[in-house]
Write an enzyme that holds these catalytic residues in place. Structure first.
Site, mmCIF file in Angstrom:
data_model
loop_
_atom_site.group_PDB
_atom_site.id
_atom_site.type_symbol
_atom_site.label_atom_id
_atom_site.label_comp_id
_atom_site.label_asym_id
_atom_site.label_seq_id
_atom_site.Cartn_x
_atom_site.Cartn_y
_atom_site.Cartn_z
ATOM 1 N N SER A 11 1.001 -1.057 -0.043
ATOM 2 C CA SER A 11 0.118 -0.095 0.098
ATOM 3 C C SER A 11 0.783 1.362 -0.082
ATOM 4 C CB SER A 11 -0.801 -0.082 1.296
ATOM 5 O OG SER A 11 -1.742 1.329 1.342
ATOM 6 N N ARG A 34 -0.159 8.336 6.667
ATOM 7 C CA ARG A 34 -1.192 7.076 7.253
ATOM 8 C C ARG A 34 -2.482 7.545 7.092
ATOM 9 N NH1 ARG A 34 0.597 2.307 9.240
ATOM 10 N NH2 ARG A 34 -1.255 1.449 10.458
ATOM 11 N N HIS A 37 -3.312 6.109 3.907
ATOM 12 C CA HIS A 37 -3.433 4.742 3.787
ATOM 13 C C HIS A 37 -4.454 3.975 4.350
ATOM 14 C CE1 HIS A 37 -2.106 0.664 4.718
ATOM 15 N NE2 HIS A 37 -2.382 0.876 5.841
#
Length: 210
Positions: A11, A34, A37
């Site tokens: 990812s 993050r 993600h």
């Protein structure tokens, strides 16, 4: 990333192919990565707002085991490897003219008037409440993650946060998008940084013993 699941590694590889975040400071970059993600939403690259001292303040707070107050159980569920406090169970009914999440933040502010981290991933009313409490001198957070979601009040509450004295220690974004996954993701990025720092120190101590 040692010990990270291959799916997460892939990812992050795809993310790196799609967007260049090299202009960001490493801690800020980790937070934005993050956030993306956790949501597969590249719009956060453009809309994220990270205060000048936000990631450092959050890292220092987590490194010293500061309380992390969340506005909803979904946010608590998404934050891994760090304890959180959600006070919604103590507010079974919303006070007149308020919401359970806002009342929960008010309770948390009374119990943790200084040094806590406040994380809002659902309720704009909770973020507005935090701003009012800070303006009244009733709470002084270590850091704020303000990423509520929705068509009613979310964009406005985040704009109010970004124009407030708390902006330098805040992680937020522009617009209606947000939610539990992105708020938890922002915190998890710094939780990981704290753990990596501790691991490096442990290895350093062991090296010194050899």
């Amino acid at each position: 990333m040692s010990g990270v699941h291959p799916i997460e590694v892939e990812s992050y590889r795809i993310l790196a192919e799609r967007v260049d975040l090299s202009a960001l400071r490493p801690p800020d970059r980790a937070v934005v990565e993050r956030m993306v993600h956790a949501t597969a939403d590249l719009s956060f690259v453009e809309t994220a707002r990270i205060g000048e001292h936000a990631t450092r303040s959050l890292l220092d707070a987590l490194a010293t085991d500061a309380p992390v107050i969340v506005d909803a159980a979904m946010v608590a569920a998404g934050i891994t490897r760090y304890p959180t406090e959600c006070l919604l169970p103590r507010v079974p009914v919303a006070p007149e003219g308020s919401t359970r999440s806002a009342a929960g933040f008010a309770l948390a502010a009374a119990e943790h008037p200084t040094g806590a981290v406040f994380v809002c991933g659902n309720a704009p009313t909770a973020l507005f409440e935090l701003l009012d409490l800070h303006a009244a001198g009733r709470v002084d957070p270590a850091a704020v993650v303000g990423l509520p979601v929705g068509f009613v009040g979310a964009a406005e509450s985040k704009a109010a946060l970004w124009s407030s004295p708390l902006a330098p220690i805040s992680i937020t974004n522009v617009g209606e998008r947000g939610g539990s996954p992105v708020a938890a993701g922002a915190v998890n990025a710094i939780v990981r940084a704290v753990q990596e720092r501790r691991e490096l120190r442990r290895h350093g101590d062991r090296s010194g013993e050899m």
